[in-house]
Design a protein around this motif. Structure first.
Motif, PDB file in Angstrom:
ATOM      1  N   GLU A  39       8.677  57.251   8.291  1.00  0.00           N
ATOM      2  CA  GLU A  39       7.441  57.663   7.616  1.00  0.00           C
ATOM      3  C   GLU A  39       6.630  56.483   7.103  1.00  0.00           C
ATOM      4  OE1 GLU A  39       8.375  60.212   4.437  1.00  0.00           O
ATOM      5  OE2 GLU A  39       9.659  61.570   5.598  1.00  0.00           O
ATOM      6  N   ALA A  40       7.269  55.314   7.076  1.00  0.00           N
ATOM      7  CA  ALA A  40       6.604  54.171   6.455  1.00  0.00           C
ATOM      8  C   ALA A  40       5.429  53.690   7.296  1.00  0.00           C
ATOM      9  CB  ALA A  40       7.598  53.037   6.257  1.00  0.00           C
ATOM     10  N   LYS A  41       4.376  53.235   6.588  1.00  0.00           N
ATOM     11  CA  LYS A  41       3.185  52.719   7.270  1.00  0.00           C
ATOM     12  C   LYS A  41       3.148  51.204   7.192  1.00  0.00           C
ATOM     13  CE  LYS A  41       1.466  56.629   8.532  1.00  0.00           C
ATOM     14  NZ  LYS A  41       1.726  57.004   9.936  1.00  0.00           N
ATOM     15  N   GLY A  42       3.203  50.586   8.326  1.00  0.00           N
ATOM     16  CA  GLY A  42       3.059  49.122   8.360  1.00  0.00           C
ATOM     17  C   GLY A  42       4.313  48.406   7.890  1.00  0.00           C
ATOM     18  N   PRO A  43       4.371  47.107   8.156  1.00  0.00           N
ATOM     19  CA  PRO A  43       5.555  46.312   7.802  1.00  0.00           C
ATOM     20  C   PRO A  43       5.817  46.301   6.304  1.00  0.00           C
ATOM     21  CG  PRO A  43       3.762  44.917   8.608  1.00  0.00           C
ATOM     22  CD  PRO A  43       3.357  46.316   8.880  1.00  0.00           C
ATOM     23  N   ARG A  44       4.765  46.149   5.519  1.00  0.00           N
ATOM     24  CA  ARG A  44       4.979  46.130   4.073  1.00  0.00           C
ATOM     25  C   ARG A  44       5.540  47.474   3.604  1.00  0.00           C
ATOM     26  NH1 ARG A  44       6.486  45.973  -0.005  1.00  0.00           N
ATOM     27  NH2 ARG A  44       5.891  44.903  -1.937  1.00  0.00           N
ATOM     28  N   GLY A  45       5.082  48.537   4.215  1.00  0.00           N
ATOM     29  CA  GLY A  45       5.592  49.865   3.881  1.00  0.00           C
ATOM     30  C   GLY A  45       7.065  50.014   4.247  1.00  0.00           C
ATOM     31  N   ARG A  46       7.444  49.382   5.347  1.00  0.00           N
ATOM     32  CA  ARG A  46       8.856  49.484   5.743  1.00  0.00           C
ATOM     33  C   ARG A  46       9.758  48.742   4.765  1.00  0.00           C
ATOM     34  NH1 ARG A  46       6.611  48.996  10.821  1.00  0.00           N
ATOM     35  NH2 ARG A  46       7.320  46.860  11.241  1.00  0.00           N
TER      36      ARG A  46
ATOM     37  N   SER B  28      18.133  42.727   9.453  1.00  0.00           N
ATOM     38  CA  SER B  28      17.157  42.728  10.547  1.00  0.00           C
ATOM     39  C   SER B  28      15.973  43.641  10.225  1.00  0.00           C
ATOM     40  CB  SER B  28      17.823  43.101  11.866  1.00  0.00           C
ATOM     41  OG  SER B  28      18.172  44.459  11.883  1.00  0.00           O
ATOM     42  N   ASN B  29      16.231  44.721   9.529  1.00  0.00           N
ATOM     43  CA  ASN B  29      15.106  45.546   9.075  1.00  0.00           C
ATOM     44  C   ASN B  29      14.128  44.729   8.256  1.00  0.00           C
ATOM     45  OD1 ASN B  29      15.637  48.053  10.232  1.00  0.00           O
ATOM     46  ND2 ASN B  29      16.978  48.691   8.552  1.00  0.00           N
ATOM     47  N   LEU B  30      14.682  43.978   7.315  1.00  0.00           N
ATOM     48  CA  LEU B  30      13.824  43.210   6.428  1.00  0.00           C
ATOM     49  C   LEU B  30      13.149  42.055   7.166  1.00  0.00           C
ATOM     50  CD1 LEU B  30      16.029  43.067   3.194  1.00  0.00           C
ATOM     51  CD2 LEU B  30      13.951  44.412   3.579  1.00  0.00           C
ATOM     52  N   VAL B  31      13.920  41.331   7.943  1.00  0.00           N
ATOM     53  CA  VAL B  31      13.350  40.169   8.616  1.00  0.00           C
ATOM     54  C   VAL B  31      12.275  40.596   9.626  1.00  0.00           C
ATOM     55  CG1 VAL B  31      13.837  38.263  10.201  1.00  0.00           C
ATOM     56  CG2 VAL B  31      15.367  38.705   8.284  1.00  0.00           C
ATOM     57  N   ASP B  32      12.540  41.673  10.331  1.00  0.00           N
ATOM     58  CA  ASP B  32      11.543  42.144  11.293  1.00  0.00           C
ATOM     59  C   ASP B  32      10.225  42.470  10.598  1.00  0.00           C
ATOM     60  OD1 ASP B  32      13.376  41.828  13.230  1.00  0.00           O
ATOM     61  OD2 ASP B  32      13.771  43.956  13.579  1.00  0.00           O
ATOM     62  N   ALA B  33      10.332  43.222   9.521  1.00  0.00           N
ATOM     63  CA  ALA B  33       9.104  43.600   8.814  1.00  0.00           C
ATOM     64  C   ALA B  33       8.428  42.377   8.205  1.00  0.00           C
ATOM     65  CB  ALA B  33       9.420  44.633   7.743  1.00  0.00           C
TER      66      ALA B  33
ATOM     67  N   GLY C   4       8.670  39.364   9.130  1.00  0.00           N
ATOM     68  CA  GLY C   4       8.195  38.477  10.175  1.00  0.00           C
ATOM     69  C   GLY C   4       6.771  38.786  10.607  1.00  0.00           C
ATOM     70  N   GLN C   5       6.348  40.010  10.359  1.00  0.00           N
ATOM     71  CA  GLN C   5       4.970  40.370  10.697  1.00  0.00           C
ATOM     72  C   GLN C   5       3.994  40.012   9.586  1.00  0.00           C
ATOM     73  OE1 GLN C   5       6.468  44.483  12.417  1.00  0.00           O
ATOM     74  NE2 GLN C   5       4.353  44.079  13.024  1.00  0.00           N
ATOM     75  N   LEU C   6       4.557  39.558   8.479  1.00  0.00           N
ATOM     76  CA  LEU C   6       3.702  39.242   7.338  1.00  0.00           C
ATOM     77  C   LEU C   6       3.718  37.764   6.977  1.00  0.00           C
ATOM     78  CD1 LEU C   6       4.839  42.252   5.144  1.00  0.00           C
ATOM     79  CD2 LEU C   6       2.643  42.048   6.352  1.00  0.00           C
ATOM     80  N   CYS C   7       4.678  37.057   7.507  1.00  0.00           N
ATOM     81  CA  CYS C   7       4.755  35.643   7.172  1.00  0.00           C
ATOM     82  C   CYS C   7       5.557  34.911   8.244  1.00  0.00           C
ATOM     83  CB  CYS C   7       5.385  35.433   5.788  1.00  0.00           C
ATOM     84  SG  CYS C   7       7.081  36.001   5.703  1.00  0.00           S
ATOM     85  N   ALA C   8       5.701  33.637   8.064  1.00  0.00           N
ATOM     86  CA  ALA C   8       6.427  32.831   9.039  1.00  0.00           C
ATOM     87  C   ALA C   8       7.897  33.219   9.064  1.00  0.00           C
ATOM     88  CB  ALA C   8       6.289  31.352   8.702  1.00  0.00           C
ATOM     89  N   ARG C   9       8.485  32.952  10.201  1.00  0.00           N
ATOM     90  CA  ARG C   9       9.870  33.363  10.421  1.00  0.00           C
ATOM     91  C   ARG C   9      10.832  32.795   9.366  1.00  0.00           C
ATOM     92  NH1 ARG C   9      12.006  37.442  13.335  1.00  0.00           N
ATOM     93  NH2 ARG C   9      14.224  37.042  13.618  1.00  0.00           N
ATOM     94  N   ASP C  10      10.674  31.524   9.070  1.00  0.00           N
ATOM     95  CA  ASP C  10      11.560  30.905   8.084  1.00  0.00           C
ATOM     96  C   ASP C  10      11.408  31.555   6.721  1.00  0.00           C
ATOM     97  OD1 ASP C  10      12.551  29.282   9.963  1.00  0.00           O
ATOM     98  OD2 ASP C  10      11.541  27.451   9.297  1.00  0.00           O
ATOM     99  N   ASP C  11      10.158  31.808   6.368  1.00  0.00           N
ATOM    100  CA  ASP C  11       9.924  32.464   5.087  1.00  0.00           C
ATOM    101  C   ASP C  11      10.524  33.864   5.103  1.00  0.00           C
ATOM    102  OD1 ASP C  11       8.528  30.364   3.824  1.00  0.00           O
ATOM    103  OD2 ASP C  11       6.718  30.855   4.962  1.00  0.00           O
ATOM    104  N   ALA C  12      10.373  34.535   6.233  1.00  0.00           N
ATOM    105  CA  ALA C  12      10.901  35.898   6.331  1.00  0.00           C
ATOM    106  C   ALA C  12      12.397  35.909   6.076  1.00  0.00           C
ATOM    107  CB  ALA C  12      10.587  36.479   7.707  1.00  0.00           C
ATOM    108  N   LYS C  13      13.080  34.963   6.674  1.00  0.00           N
ATOM    109  CA  LYS C  13      14.534  34.911   6.481  1.00  0.00           C
ATOM    110  C   LYS C  13      14.887  34.683   5.020  1.00  0.00           C
ATOM    111  CE  LYS C  13      15.865  33.138  11.050  1.00  0.00           C
ATOM    112  NZ  LYS C  13      16.397  31.944  11.743  1.00  0.00           N
ATOM    113  N   ARG C  14      14.170  33.756   4.436  1.00  0.00           N
ATOM    114  CA  ARG C  14      14.470  33.429   3.047  1.00  0.00           C
ATOM    115  C   ARG C  14      14.178  34.601   2.129  1.00  0.00           C
ATOM    116  NH1 ARG C  14      10.915  32.077  -0.239  1.00  0.00           N
ATOM    117  NH2 ARG C  14       9.484  31.337   1.372  1.00  0.00           N
ATOM    118  N   ILE C  15      13.031  35.224   2.315  1.00  0.00           N
ATOM    119  CA  ILE C  15      12.682  36.350   1.451  1.00  0.00           C
ATOM    120  C   ILE C  15      13.649  37.508   1.658  1.00  0.00           C
ATOM    121  CG2 ILE C  15      10.878  38.000   0.885  1.00  0.00           C
ATOM    122  CD1 ILE C  15       8.828  35.909   1.785  1.00  0.00           C
ATOM    123  N   ALA C  16      14.037  37.710   2.896  1.00  0.00           N
ATOM    124  CA  ALA C  16      14.998  38.783   3.160  1.00  0.00           C
ATOM    125  C   ALA C  16      16.306  38.527   2.426  1.00  0.00           C
ATOM    126  CB  ALA C  16      15.257  38.902   4.663  1.00  0.00           C
ATOM    127  N   GLU C  17      16.735  37.289   2.448  1.00  0.00           N
ATOM    128  CA  GLU C  17      17.951  36.943   1.716  1.00  0.00           C
ATOM    129  C   GLU C  17      17.785  37.215   0.222  1.00  0.00           C
ATOM    130  OE1 GLU C  17      20.930  36.041   2.532  1.00  0.00           O
ATOM    131  OE2 GLU C  17      21.780  35.080   0.756  1.00  0.00           O
TER     132      GLU C  17
END
Lengths: 208, 208
Positions: free
Chosen positions: B78-85, B133-138, B140-153
Motif C-alpha cells: 500500500e505504500a506510496k514511493g520509496p519514502r513511504g515504503r 534490503s527493503n530499507l536499502v532498496d528504498a 537507494g532511490q532517495l540517496c547515494a548507495r553508500d548513504d543508503a547502507k549507512r542509514i539503513a544500518e
DNA sequence: TATTTTTGATTGATCGATCAATCAACAAAA
DNA sequence: TTTTGTTGATTGATCGATCAATCAAAAATA
C-alpha cells in the motif's frame, strides 16, 4: 600451596572466567563447573566464595558496570564542553574494553537476565539512569530540555541496537572483530544532525 | 474427545503458548511442560507434534518471522514511493502485533538464542537481510548507495535498540504498555534528518 | 629454633531436584 | 478394527548445592 589472601584473586579470576565463558556461549546457560574450570578452580570453591550461581552472575554484572562507569568517568573528566562529554560517552561505549566480543555477549545476556531477575534489573537500571542523565545533562546545555530527552533516548537506543547487532554479526562472520569506528561515526552523525535540527535553547526552550 | 485434524490446531496452540510463556518469563528458560500446560495439552503431546524442545522454539521463531513478514508485505503493497515504503517498514516494526510485550520479550530471547544455535541464527539472518534490503532498496532511490547502507544500518539499530529498551521498561514499570507512537516518531525523525543531510543521488552518487 | 595449633583454601563425592525425552497404553473417531 | 489423538509414568542426564575431609601456610607455644 594455599597462601592466605587468595580470596580477592579467586573472586577476580572467577568473574573474568564467567565473562569469557558467557561470552563464548553467548548466553547464561553456563554451569558453575564450566566457569570454575575456566578459572582453574573447582566448582565447590566458586560456591564457597560467591554463595551460588546467581551471585556469581550478579558479581559479574557489577564488575562489567564498574569498569564501564570507571571508563566513562575518566573520559568525562577530560572532555571539553557538553558536546565533548557526549562524544566521550559514545567513545567509551564502543571502546575496546566494552566492545570486546565476549563483553558484548555477556552484556546482552544480562539484558535478558534482567527480564526475570529483579536484582539484575536493578543493576541495569542504575547503568541506564546514569547514562541517561549524563546524556541529558550535556544535551540540555545545547538544546531545549524536551529535545535533550528525546535525543538522549535516541543515542541510548542506537548504542543498544548497535551492540545487539554487533553480537550477532561477530558470530555470523566467524568471530569477525568488532568495528567500533563506524559505530561511533554513526552515532556521532546522529547527534550532529539532531542537534543541528533543533533551535538553540533560549532561557526558555521554544517549542520545536 | 479426539477428533481428527487436531494437528494444525494443536501446533498453533502450542506455538502461541510458547510465545506467551516465553514472554511472561522473558527468556527461554521455560519447560516443555509449562508451554504444554499453557496450551492445554500434555508435555508428551508437544513432543509428539514437534519432536523436541528445540523444534518448538524454531517453529515459534518461524511463526514470529512469518507474521512480521506478512505484515511488512501488506504495508509495502500500500505504500506510496520509496519514502513511504520506509515508513511502512518502521510502522509495522512497531505495530501492535510486533510490539506486544510478550512478542518483544520472545523476540529478544530468540536474539540471544541465535548466539548459540545455528538454526536460530540462520532464521534471524533471513529476517535481518530482508529488512536490510527493503530499507536499502528504498533508500537507494532517495540517496547515494553508500548513504543508503549507512542509514539503513542506523534504522535497523534504532529499531533493535528501541525494542530492547522497551522490553526492559515494560517490566520495570509493572508491565507498562508499549509506546509505539514515540518510537515511530523517533525513527522517522532520524530518517528525515539523515535524508535531509545527504545530497540527492545523481546517476552516480557523489562522495558524502 | 622446633613443635604444635589454628585457620584459610580447596576439592571429590554425593544428594536432591529438574527436565527433556520416550514409551506403552487407552480413548475416541473412522 | 485400524487409525489418530492423547496422556501418565518412567528414565537418563544434568546441575546446583552441600559437606566432610585434606592440605599447607601462618600463628602460637615451648
Amino acid at each position: 600451596m594455599p597462601r592466605t589472601g587468595m580470596e580477592p584473586i579467586r573472586r577476580k579470576a572467577i568473574i573474568e572466567a564467567a565473562i569469557s565463558t558467557i561470552g563464548e556461549r553467548g548466553n547464561l546457560d553456563v554451569t558453575v563447573g564450566q566457569i570454575a574450570r575456566s578459572a582453574g578452580v573447582s566448582a565447590a570453591l566458586a560456591h564457597h566464595y560467591f554463595g551460588g550461581k546467581d551471585q556469581i552472575f550478579l558479581a559479574t554484572m557489577r564488575h562489567l558496570l564498574r569498569v564501564y562507569s570507571h571508563n566513562v568517568g575518566g573520559a568525562l573528566a577530560e572532555a571539553k564542553g557538553p558536546r565533548g562529554r557526549i562524544s566521550a560517552v559514545i567513545r567509551v561505549s564502543f571502546g575496546t574494553e566494552q566492545f570486546a566480543p565476549s563483553t558484548i555477549a555477556a552484556w546482552l545476556a544480562f539484558y535478558v537476565r534482567a527480564q526475570s531477575d529483579d536484582q539484575a534489573r536493578r543493576l541495569l537500571g542504575i547503568y541506564a539512569r546514569r547514562l541517561n542523565s549524563n546524556l541529558v545533562d550535556a544535551l540540555g546545555q545545547l538544546c531545549a530540555r524536551d529535545d535533550a530527552k528525546r535525543i538522549a533516548e535516541g543515542i541510548a537506543a542506537l548504542i543498544d541496537g548497535l551492540y545487539i547487532r554487533q553480537a550477532l554479526h561477530s558470530r555470523a562472520i566467524h568471530d569477525g572483530p568488532a568495528d567500533p569506528a563506524s559505530a561511533i561515526a554513526l552515532v556521532e552523525r546522529y547527534v550532529n544532525s539532531e542537534l543541528g535540527a533543533v533551535a538553540r535553547p533560549g532561557k526558555k526552550g521554544g517549542k520545536r
